[in-house]
Design a protein around this motif. Structure first.
Motif, short mmCIF file in Angstrom:
data_model
loop_
_atom_site.label_atom_id
_atom_site.label_comp_id
_atom_site.label_asym_id
_atom_site.label_seq_id
_atom_site.Cartn_x
_atom_site.Cartn_y
_atom_site.Cartn_z
N ALA A 377 0.86 -1.18 0.00
CA ALA A 377 0.00 0.00 0.00
C ALA A 377 0.90 1.23 0.00
N VAL A 378 0.68 2.15 -0.96
CA VAL A 378 1.51 3.34 -1.15
C VAL A 378 0.63 4.56 -0.99
N ALA A 379 1.16 5.61 -0.32
CA ALA A 379 0.42 6.86 -0.15
C ALA A 379 0.29 7.57 -1.49
N ASP A 380 -0.72 8.45 -1.57
CA ASP A 380 -0.96 9.15 -2.83
C ASP A 380 -0.10 10.39 -3.02
N GLY A 381 0.82 10.68 -2.09
CA GLY A 381 1.71 11.83 -2.21
C GLY A 381 2.90 11.68 -1.30
N PRO A 382 3.86 12.63 -1.35
CA PRO A 382 5.06 12.52 -0.51
C PRO A 382 4.78 12.90 0.94
N CYS A 383 5.74 12.56 1.81
CA CYS A 383 5.67 12.97 3.21
C CYS A 383 5.97 14.46 3.34
N ARG A 384 5.39 15.04 4.36
CA ARG A 384 5.71 16.42 4.67
C ARG A 384 7.12 16.49 5.29
N ARG A 385 7.93 17.47 4.83
CA ARG A 385 9.31 17.61 5.33
C ARG A 385 9.36 18.65 6.45
N PHE A 386 10.22 18.36 7.41
CA PHE A 386 10.43 19.26 8.54
C PHE A 386 11.92 19.53 8.68
N GLY A 387 12.28 20.72 9.14
CA GLY A 387 13.69 21.07 9.31
C GLY A 387 14.12 22.09 8.27
N THR A 388 15.44 22.15 8.02
CA THR A 388 16.04 23.09 7.08
C THR A 388 16.59 22.32 5.88
N PRO A 389 16.83 23.03 4.71
CA PRO A 389 17.38 22.34 3.55
C PRO A 389 18.71 21.67 3.88
N GLY A 390 18.86 20.40 3.47
CA GLY A 390 20.05 19.63 3.76
C GLY A 390 20.02 18.94 5.09
N SER A 391 19.04 19.31 5.96
CA SER A 391 18.94 18.66 7.27
C SER A 391 17.47 18.51 7.64
N CYS A 523 17.83 11.51 6.05
CA CYS A 523 19.04 11.23 5.26
C CYS A 523 20.21 12.03 5.83
N ASN A 524 21.33 11.35 6.06
CA ASN A 524 22.51 12.00 6.60
C ASN A 524 23.20 12.84 5.54
N ARG A 525 24.05 13.77 6.00
CA ARG A 525 24.77 14.63 5.06
C ARG A 525 25.92 13.89 4.37
#
Length: 585
Positions: A377-391, A523-525
């Protein structure tokens, strides 16, 4: 209601109804006024069949209403109105079963009569053999008494007389002279010849008696052997009759069971018919309300179209302003709200609102998820992102709606993320994707998507992980093409997909109904990524994936669930933020 034929007033109505049922032809006076119920009762009385087990037909169709009966009577004119009586299918089957049951009873009666006759014949044969043997013994005894004993008695008397004569001769020897002696010698010689003849006759009689005795013994043995053969023959016939009786009883039992099943089907069909009648009645009553409601909906739809245009213009203005103010803002991204209706396993069923997924696959129910797409079962869209770009991190939650009992060690559901969107997973022939999941029986799994050889890779195509608008050169990273190069270096294309398991610390088999599962993906840097799982707010697992791409090479991730083992049904919860303890390092 008229189904053909001239109007009702052009012909005279038939004075009588002639019912045709199978080979029967009976007549009855036509009801006045025409009534279908009265005609049905007349047919039941004349034909001796149960009322309600048949319908009336004429050559124009089924007679259901008084108008149909009036039409048939008018079309018959001055002659008799011919009405066909067609019995219902289940009553035809019941009559066939009754006839078969009667034939079975007749067969049983015939077999019992044959068995009784066989027993009688056996007793008669035994009695005849016994009488024949007794007659032979009596004849033998009579022959011994009438022929042999008188001869023996005569010989004994002759012997006694001879002995007496010898004594008399001895007394008289001295008194006789030589001539008398010669006369006595000649008489003795004659007497000797007579004795030898008597002895020979006795020996002949004894030989004849021995021969007759042997023949009689042989006849007795033959009679006994015939008796044994007759007994075995009758025993075989009795066994055959017993087996036939068992078969007939089984067939009778099957007939009874089938009749019961037919009766149950008739009752169920009747209940279903009444339910459909109630539903149709309710639907007709609601149709007028629906017409009024539809008119209101049309008016509201026109207003909504006007309002939608205004809102769309305002959203475009807000997104343009956000691009100038916020770094990394992606306009047009729609985060997940439910499960995708197509990107799922063949066995997965979704609720009407597409937020509840239920797995029903056999392989997934046994805990096996490698090599198949059951329980996907796959969601119909991406997850909401939290934090800053790159982190930044991705977070979503699930709620367990239904679990089932499975043997220990079979595991439960799997949770994780996919690099491909639901649309990209649908386009793959085997619904493969690049993803990372945890769960089951304390396992973690890495999924790699295969690229078929007949589908060449487009180097200019931007993956949907970078969101809409990335192909224009602007996206979640400063240089979209550099990010794509890093992604293809970390996850190079391959011809065949792969699903690889390794050990973990969390077993999802012990989840219960109502448990809420939180999944955080970061995802790590420098290298790899980390997945953290919580159950009802308590962190149960922190899993490292060393082969995952870095934060500079990816963008959005899509939630993925595999329903397996004890996990049968889950609900996806959109729009939630991760708690602080999940974000803490």
């Amino acid at each position: 209601r008229q189904k053909g034929g001239p109007p009702s007033g052009l012909r005279a109505m038939a004075p009588q109804l002639e019912f045709h049922y199978l080979a029967q032809r009976v007549k009855a006076p036509a009801p006045s006024p025409p009534s279908v119920q009265v005609a049905l009762k007349l047919a039941a009385e004349k034909l001796k069949i149960p009322e309600g087990s048949y319908d009336l037909w004429d050559r124009y169709g089924k007679i259901e209403f008084p108008e149909d009966l009036q039409r048939a009577m008018h079309m018959a004119g001055a002659g008799d109105c011919v009405v066909l009586v067609k019995e219902h299918e289940h009553f035809i089957q019941l009559r066939a079963h009754e006839e078969k049951h009667k034939s079975t009873e007749n067969r049983v009666s015939t077999l019992e009569a044959h068995l009784k006759n066989s027993n009688t014949r056996f007793d008669d044969l035994v009695g005849a053999a016994r009488e024949e043997i007794m007659n032979s013994v009596k004849r033998l005894e009579g022959r011994v008494d009438n022929e042999i004993k008188p001869v023996i008695d005569a010989l004994i008397r002759d012997k006694n007389r001879l002995q007496k004569d010898v004594r008399n001769i001895e007394e008289i020897v001295g008194q006789l002279d030589l001539q008398e002696m010669k006369q006595i010698a000649s008489d003795s010689f004659k007497l000797g010849n007579e004795v030898r003849d008597a002895v020979r006759r006795v020996n002949d009689m004894q030989s004849a008696w021995i021969t007759d005795k042997a023949k009689l013994t042989e006849m007795c043995m033959q009679s006994q052997q015939d008796l044994h053969e007759l007994q075995r023959y009758l025993q075989g016939k009795v066994d055959v009759c017993i087996e036939a009786d068992g078969d007939l009883r089984r067939e009778q039992q099957l007939c009874v069971e089938r009749m019961q099943m037919v009766a149950d089907d008739v009752r169920i069909l009747g209940d279903e018919h009444h339910r459909l009648m109630r539903q149709c009645t309710g639907a007709l009553e609601e149709s007028e309300e629906l017409r009024t409601l539809l008119g209101q909906v049309r008016e509201d739809n026109e207003h909504l179209k006007s309002d939608h245009g205004n809102v769309k213009t305002r959203v475009h203005c807000l997104e343009g302003t956000a691009l100038d103010v916020w770094e990394g803002f992606m306009p047009g991204v729609l985060y997940f709200q439910r499960f995708h209706r197509i990107a799922r396993g063949d066995d997965v069923q979704l609720s009407p609102d597409f937020q509840l997924a239920t797995g029903r696959g056999f392989l997934a129910a046994t805990g096996l998820v490698i090599g198949n797409n059951e329980g996907l079962a796959v969601a119909d869209g991406p997850c909401r992102r939290f934090g800053t770009p790159g982190s930044n991190v991705c977070y979503f939650e699930l709620e367990v709606e239904e679990v089932k009992s499975v043997p220990a060690g079979m595991g439960g559901l799997w949770v994780g993320v996919s690099l491909q969107s639901a649309q990209e997973i649908i386009k793959h022939p085997a619904k493969e994707f690049d993803g990372w999941l945890v769960g089951g029986n304390s396992k973690a799994m890495v999924c790699r998507s295969g690229t078929p050889a007949d589908l060449p890779i487009d180097p200019d195509k931007v993956p949907e992980t970078f969101a809409p608008g990335a192909s224009d050169g602007t996206g979640i990273t400063e240089n979209i093409h550099e990010a794509i190069a890093l992604l293809r270096t970390a996850l190079p294309p391959r011809l065949k997909g792969e699903m690889r398991e390794f050990g973990s610390q969390w077993s999802s088999q012990h989840l219960k109904r109502g448990d809420r599962i939180g999944v955080l993906w970061r995802c790590n840097r420098d290298v790899g990524a980390r997945m953290r799982v919580s159950v009802n707010g308590d962190i149960v697992l922190t899993q490292q994936f060393s082969d995952a791409p870095t934060a500079q090479a990816v963008g959005f991730f899509t939630p993925v669930v595999r329903l397996a083992g004890s996990g049968k049904s889950v609900r996806i919860l959109p729009g939630l933020s991760p708690p602080s303890r999940m974000l803490a390092d």
